[in-house]
Design a protein around this motif. Sequence first.
Motif, PDB file in Angstrom:
ATOM      1  N   MET A  52       0.754  -1.158  -0.020  1.00 52.45           N
ATOM      2  CA  MET A  52      -0.067   0.069   0.044  1.00 52.45           C
ATOM      3  C   MET A  52       0.742   1.205   0.304  1.00 52.45           C
ATOM      4  N   CYS A  53       1.767   1.258   0.791  1.00 51.42           N
ATOM      5  CA  CYS A  53       2.878   2.389   0.805  1.00 51.42           C
ATOM      6  C   CYS A  53       3.691   2.483  -0.463  1.00 51.42           C
ATOM      7  N   CYS A  54       4.194   1.541  -0.987  1.00 51.09           N
ATOM      8  CA  CYS A  54       4.915   1.525  -2.315  1.00 51.09           C
ATOM      9  C   CYS A  54       3.774   2.151  -3.365  1.00 51.09           C
ATOM     10  N   GLU A  55       2.547   1.789  -3.660  1.00 49.78           N
ATOM     11  CA  GLU A  55       1.574   2.190  -4.260  1.00 49.78           C
ATOM     12  C   GLU A  55       1.472   3.703  -4.428  1.00 49.78           C
ATOM     13  N   SER A  56       1.226   4.000  -3.026  1.00 51.10           N
ATOM     14  CA  SER A  56       1.107   5.437  -2.597  1.00 51.10           C
ATOM     15  C   SER A  56       2.097   6.352  -2.996  1.00 51.10           C
ATOM     16  N   ALA A  62       4.254  10.100  -9.498  1.00 54.58           N
ATOM     17  CA  ALA A  62       3.400  10.286 -10.752  1.00 54.58           C
ATOM     18  C   ALA A  62       2.798  11.483 -10.834  1.00 54.58           C
ATOM     19  N   ASN A  63       2.150  11.824  -9.733  1.00 51.12           N
ATOM     20  CA  ASN A  63       1.546  13.069  -9.700  1.00 51.12           C
ATOM     21  C   ASN A  63       2.538  14.172  -9.721  1.00 51.12           C
ATOM     22  N   LEU A  64       3.617  14.302  -8.912  1.00 47.48           N
ATOM     23  CA  LEU A  64       4.629  15.077  -9.320  1.00 47.48           C
ATOM     24  C   LEU A  64       5.312  15.323 -10.639  1.00 47.48           C
ATOM     25  N   LEU A  65       5.448  14.513 -11.444  1.00 50.74           N
ATOM     26  CA  LEU A  65       6.088  14.269 -12.510  1.00 50.74           C
ATOM     27  C   LEU A  65       5.099  14.844 -13.683  1.00 50.74           C
ATOM     28  N   GLU A  89      -2.261  -1.542 -11.005  1.00 51.21           N
ATOM     29  CA  GLU A  89      -2.698  -3.086 -11.336  1.00 51.21           C
ATOM     30  C   GLU A  89      -1.919  -4.015 -10.401  1.00 51.21           C
ATOM     31  N   LYS A  90      -0.677  -4.142 -10.812  1.00 53.98           N
ATOM     32  CA  LYS A  90       0.176  -4.914  -9.991  1.00 53.98           C
ATOM     33  C   LYS A  90       0.117  -4.698  -8.349  1.00 53.98           C
ATOM     34  N   PHE A  91       0.060  -3.477  -8.057  1.00 52.91           N
ATOM     35  CA  PHE A  91       0.158  -3.337  -6.374  1.00 52.91           C
ATOM     36  C   PHE A  91      -1.359  -3.809  -6.137  1.00 52.91           C
ATOM     37  N   GLU A  92      -2.115  -3.517  -6.717  1.00 46.58           N
ATOM     38  CA  GLU A  92      -3.642  -4.045  -6.121  1.00 46.58           C
ATOM     39  C   GLU A  92      -3.657  -5.539  -6.205  1.00 46.58           C
ATOM     40  N   ARG A  93      -2.982  -6.220  -7.061  1.00 48.10           N
ATOM     41  CA  ARG A  93      -3.105  -7.794  -7.061  1.00 48.10           C
ATOM     42  C   ARG A  93      -2.340  -8.250  -5.863  1.00 48.10           C
ATOM     43  N   MET A  94      -0.877  -7.294  -5.659  1.00 47.00           N
ATOM     44  CA  MET A  94      -0.022  -7.934  -4.501  1.00 47.00           C
ATOM     45  C   MET A  94      -1.028  -7.761  -3.281  1.00 47.00           C
TER      46      MET A  94
END
Length: 141
Positions: A52-56, A62-65, A89-94
């Motif tokens: 969850m932290c990695c996804e965030s 991404a928002n910064l870029l 999607e990968k983070f959601e699955r994990m």
Amino acid sequence: MSLIDDYARLEEFLLSDPEYARLESEIERLKKVREESDEAADIATRNYHKWMCCESALQDKANLLTDDGDLDFVFSADLVVEYLAGGQEKFERMKRAELVKAGEASQVWLQADEDLELAYASYRKVRPALVQVWRNKQEAE
């Protein structure tokens, strides 16, 4: 004879009873199952929070870029959005996989805990009766 020797002889007597020995073994097994499943649920929960932290963090970057227009000339905004969608999607699955693991481990823990309570209830009935037999036997000697 010392108190320690008397206690050791009592335990030997108790363990000679098949029902008592079975209960002792079952209690130890269930305690181990409960401990292992608790640990597995804890690890899966921590892993869920990690993903969850990695996804965030990925989303924040991404928002910064995209907000600052600070994209490297190699990456287009469309490519960044595509990569982020794949990463999300990968983070959601994990995260989902870790939640499933935590849920399964919690179910095992719950069943072991219920079975352990039943085993303790039987143990609390059997042990005093056997101790009384032991005392009667000692008094007769």
